[in-house]
Design an enzyme around this catalytic site. Structure first.
Site, PDB file in Angstrom:
ATOM      1  N   GLN D  41     -10.568   3.543  -1.593  1.00 61.56           N
ATOM      2  CA  GLN D  41     -10.051   2.734  -0.497  1.00 61.56           C
ATOM      3  C   GLN D  41     -10.167   3.459   0.844  1.00 61.56           C
ATOM      4  O   GLN D  41     -10.233   4.676   0.897  1.00 61.56           O
ATOM      5  CB  GLN D  41      -8.567   2.450  -0.743  1.00 61.56           C
ATOM      6  CG  GLN D  41      -8.287   1.738  -2.064  1.00 61.56           C
ATOM      7  CD  GLN D  41      -6.824   1.812  -2.460  1.00 61.56           C
ATOM      8  OE1 GLN D  41      -6.039   0.966  -2.102  1.00 61.56           O
ATOM      9  NE2 GLN D  41      -6.470   2.847  -3.185  1.00 61.56           N
ATOM     10  N   GLU D  96       2.731   5.293  -2.245  1.00 56.64           N
ATOM     11  CA  GLU D  96       3.331   5.460  -0.923  1.00 56.64           C
ATOM     12  C   GLU D  96       4.594   6.325  -0.972  1.00 56.64           C
ATOM     13  O   GLU D  96       4.960   6.971   0.004  1.00 56.64           O
ATOM     14  CB  GLU D  96       3.660   4.055  -0.379  1.00 56.64           C
ATOM     15  CG  GLU D  96       4.351   4.050   0.945  1.00 56.64           C
ATOM     16  CD  GLU D  96       4.797   2.644   1.350  1.00 56.64           C
ATOM     17  OE1 GLU D  96       4.097   1.660   1.003  1.00 56.64           O
ATOM     18  OE2 GLU D  96       5.849   2.528   1.986  1.00 56.64           O
ATOM     19  N   ASP D 116      -0.134   6.757 -10.104  1.00 54.57           N
ATOM     20  CA  ASP D 116      -1.023   6.062  -9.165  1.00 54.57           C
ATOM     21  C   ASP D 116      -2.457   6.533  -9.399  1.00 54.57           C
ATOM     22  O   ASP D 116      -2.700   7.709  -9.677  1.00 54.57           O
ATOM     23  CB  ASP D 116      -0.590   6.347  -7.725  1.00 54.57           C
ATOM     24  CG  ASP D 116      -1.140   5.324  -6.753  1.00 54.57           C
ATOM     25  OD1 ASP D 116      -0.339   4.526  -6.227  1.00 54.57           O
ATOM     26  OD2 ASP D 116      -2.374   5.303  -6.526  1.00 54.57           O
ATOM     27  N   ASP D 147      -4.966   5.806 -14.165  1.00 53.08           N
ATOM     28  CA  ASP D 147      -4.812   4.374 -14.297  1.00 53.08           C
ATOM     29  C   ASP D 147      -3.509   4.111 -15.054  1.00 53.08           C
ATOM     30  O   ASP D 147      -3.285   4.681 -16.137  1.00 53.08           O
ATOM     31  CB  ASP D 147      -6.014   3.826 -15.083  1.00 53.08           C
ATOM     32  CG  ASP D 147      -5.844   2.369 -15.456  1.00 53.08           C
ATOM     33  OD1 ASP D 147      -5.691   1.526 -14.559  1.00 53.08           O
ATOM     34  OD2 ASP D 147      -5.823   2.082 -16.681  1.00 53.08           O
ATOM     35  N   ALA D 148      -2.638   3.270 -14.494  1.00 50.79           N
ATOM     36  CA  ALA D 148      -1.300   3.089 -15.077  1.00 50.79           C
ATOM     37  C   ALA D 148      -1.365   2.532 -16.503  1.00 50.79           C
ATOM     38  O   ALA D 148      -0.549   2.868 -17.360  1.00 50.79           O
ATOM     39  CB  ALA D 148      -0.470   2.179 -14.176  1.00 50.79           C
ATOM     40  N   ASP D 165       4.356  -1.631  -8.988  1.00 48.25           N
ATOM     41  CA  ASP D 165       4.187  -1.595  -7.521  1.00 48.25           C
ATOM     42  C   ASP D 165       2.695  -1.509  -7.228  1.00 48.25           C
ATOM     43  O   ASP D 165       2.201  -0.552  -6.639  1.00 48.25           O
ATOM     44  CB  ASP D 165       4.939  -0.364  -6.978  1.00 48.25           C
ATOM     45  CG  ASP D 165       5.004  -0.360  -5.455  1.00 48.25           C
ATOM     46  OD1 ASP D 165       4.714  -1.409  -4.850  1.00 48.25           O
ATOM     47  OD2 ASP D 165       5.329   0.689  -4.883  1.00 48.25           O
TER      48      ASP D 165
END
Lengths: 316, 316, 316, 316
Positions: D41, D96, D116, D147-148, D165
């Protein structure tokens, strides 16, 4: 001579609203349907992609086709449903016609006075807002072009419900005087029947924006009426939660189920937004707003005011 | 219910053009006059505050009322004035009608063929662009709906001037084939009379933007014609300097005074932009652009192309 | 919690300039490099995608990395090249440093006085505009913080060239007094050596925008000097053609080739924009602008002024 | 050379978010604090005028300083307060740090796993989001980059609360698989203790926008858990009402007063948004949304999906 775009190009016409000096809200446009000028205001009807037809007065969105029902159902139905038998209604402002439309859905209603100061705006809406055509031609509706304060003052009749559908109380603004304690005490309350209810739009009611006017309108009304109910709802086209305040000297005692029963009995057609549970949610404010309203000390009087961005220069 | 603005509020409806992905040019709007869709394109006529009525095709401004005269005078008059006696003209594209309008001001002109592929765009402009009404009904104008290449190919006549008023040569774009060396060699040149002149719009010609297509169109034409004159002018509504290229096998020998004499003798009405000195300035390119055109090696052929932002995905 | 974009998303940070109330010019931003406030102005250095680093003062773009060379080469080289031997130069304004940089490229130049009123802006540019570092530390440069009018008045020396690199002459603006006939007559002209040349930036010079100040600066100067040469060039980041005016009591007699010879002899490094032919083009104005300058009657005096959008409220 | 503005000029740097293709939300900018790129990202921390510091990932606002507390209090506290004794928590996503911060305010919490996938985003937030510094260094927090789904799958431990989340469930998006019925059934539910509660952010929940993913997440969860509670709150910086869904096989039985008591007993510091009455309001949806959730039939499975504007092209 310029290039042809071969693939999907971006939307190119936009309506842009400055919600605050540092915050903009922009809708892609299909067209600008009508524009006009009154003695008081500039008016436009836009066809927007995200929210359908939008009525804009002096660069501020008034209502949008896709979600004006939220505003108008919230303004009208709580007061009329809580009233035992609302026959006569006085609207201060409301020239768009949507408030009258919602009022006239109540079978009990026999007479609606809509008193707006701006004849051109009323004519503009009458001509262009198809959704309110039926309301504008309902024989129970009486349209008066006048300052609502002056009109209420000289009329001696009392009303079951008085509805405030006016611009926010901005110092120097045209409507400030219609939100003061003395106006509520000396003019509104005497024009209500003993069971009478006053309800008014009360400006933005978001977690930050409720301090602009919502908390002060609430606080001013609780100086004058025994029972005062603030409530709010998110209106997407406004990019904010909006507020209303309902006030009476009789208590508001209906629960969600009782409201639902009255909706069925009294209202023609089906509400899109408002029902008993919606009102439970709308009238249960979040912690921050609740505290802030509770602690508000400002009262609107002839000699005080609060500002909202972009307004009030006349009063400076 | 929202606030009334008491003082001057900002413009709220805008036309926004993405000149490049990272560059926008925005005009306040009075209204969206007409919108339409053709088989090929979306078309709109906007009433903008800074540039008057603006014709927009697929999200790209084509021409604006206040300054389209710059583009169209520059496209038409240099070629027609340099030609000894321009009687017959063929326009590739030009559906807006303004190119025909400028051509028909020349007293010598007896016949103008306007060949545009998009009938709806032509009809839209014919109906809505009042300034070109007279041109559209001039008996010397013959309107043909066809691909300009196909039309020129099957016609055997020769023309004194052929005018290219087409979209830029973008790979995968509808007009690319109308800018190639083989098209100029095999189709355009044979359709010109011995004194004939070819002129084409040639895309942006600014100090940075001239490398997009202007320098390549110039370089392609100098492979085919003996004399090739590139020239440019700043067009405010385009937020750029624009370019044109004029080409012939006869030399261009007129100086500014001689051009001014011919303007007086040959053109009805008065030019707003173009005269002899203007052409001196327009055809004297700045150092950077001159060098860059001189050094350009790219030639448009059926098998090569250059890209402009936002176009050509079909060809990828 | 919000969605991840999987494909190319649009630019999301923008610099937006209101060129006029109804016209905006927007650059995608990489970053906001530095911001500052002086006694007089707000100042920012932005990193823009289309035009590189951009210096913005009070919300108006002053110069952009990619094309400031056009403005500064045009401001400096015509006057210095036409002068027989330019040794001493006085810059009114010019705190950015780019004007000094171009002046110092002339081998003949022995002394440059840069007189800017805003110390913070000068310091800001000195710190952040890497391209002018060398110029700022050149021993021939003398930096003075003062009002240019007061400074010129009290100095008794004469200069070969005086360069006006000031904000436009807006009534009520800080620089208006530096564009009046009496200033030119009583202060500038007496400070020029007999061969001396005055040159000033002269605001927008586009086909429409030249009437804002360009034509009046030209007309004011021709009241005072025998020979006055207006010229212009399109600057992409300004979204307009810009103007300069050069004035002297000696005639300007060089042709393009003579200018090119002097460029070779006198200037260190290579110009990117300016050469002889560029000046031919730049000083040959288009028909409309030429006529309009010829017919201009307005003269800037202490008691008159012209407005540009967005300025001058102090004088109201 | 450009003009000085003498009076207040408009904001000139803006962050612009395309909420939908035809709807934009724009914040004036003070600065662009940090930008970065991860494997997955683009990330930026902006300093905005209306909403303070704003974290933007791939052109979408993730959270803003002034109102992120609404999102994170709503995500965390309802589930933890309804749980009899929440000791161990697993966060899917949450890089975050704000979700962890709210969780760690609960005195009962002994262990928080934050899983995360994007290490750079986590590092970026750890470095730049001062408000979460304490949480990031809390010894009860264990940070896992993975990866969750994979992480939950291979861990055999059970958790009292699992918190989702993550980005919305967009077909082709990175998180779609973390919202499917089979994921909930086969991975989430088995990792919950018998009293365990699962809660997830659930996308926009406005009167129109709730059909994008909110109603489907709700409907998918009610296939898997016995008790499912959807709730929502207006978040100003999102220009929308947002939704969350809480699910368990034990009933949610606390009323507003009971919630308020637990808040006092269990949470360090004072909530800004969430209390018992706020939850009453938030979990009482308006008529339109309630009906729409009730009637939703779509279930997220590995083989089905729903789209949100601007996403998912990778999956096409």
């Amino acid at each position: 001579g310029k290039s042809y775009a071969l693939n999907g190009y971006r939307k190119s016409c936009w309506y842009e609203e400055e919600i605050e000096e540092d915050l903009r809200w922009c809708f892609a446009l299909n067209s600008i349907l009508h524009t006009g000028h009154s003695q008081f205001q500039d008016i436009a009807l836009l066809d927007t992609k995200p929210f359908g037809k939008a009525l804009v007065i002096d660069g501020k969105l008034q209502s949008a086709e896709t979600d004006e029902f939220i505003y108008h159902e919230c303004l009208v139905h709580p007061a009329l449903l809580h009233h035992p038998n609302p026959k006569t209604i006085f609207i201060m402002g409301g020239g768009e016609g949507s408030t009258a439309r919602e009022l006239l859905r109540h079978k009990a209603v026999e007479k609606v006075i809509m008193c707006d100061i701006d004849e051109e705006v009323v004519q503009f809406c009458k001509s262009h807002l198809v959704v309110n055509r039926e309301a504008f031609s309902d024989p129970r509706l009486e349209l008066v072009i006048n300052d609502a304060r002056a009109e209420l003052e000289h009329r001696e009749k009392q009303y079951d419900v008085i509805v405030g559908d006016l611009a926010d109380p901005i110092e120097g603004g045209p409507c400030y005087k219609l939100y003061t304690k003395s106006f509520y005490e000396l003019i509104v309350k005497p024009r209500l029947t003993p069971d009478g209810i006053f309800v008014t739009q009360a400006g933005p009611a978001g977690i930050f924006s409720h301090t602009e006017v919502f908390s002060c309108i609430y606080n001013t009304l609780r100086q004058v009426f025994k029972y005062v109910v603030p409530y709010s709802a998110h209106i997407p086209s406004y990019a904010d939660t909006w507020g209303w305040v309902m006030a009476s000297d009789k208590p508001f005692v209906l629960n969600a189920d009782e409201l639902d029963i009255r909706i069925k009995q009294r209202i023609k057609g089906e509400n899109r937004y408002f029902d008993g549970k919606t009102f439970t949610s709308a009238s249960t404010l979040s912690k921050a707003v609740r505290k802030s309203l509770f602690n508000e000390t400002h009262i609107y009087t002839e000699g005080s005011a609060k500002f909202i961005y972009g307004y009030g220069s006349a009063g400076k």
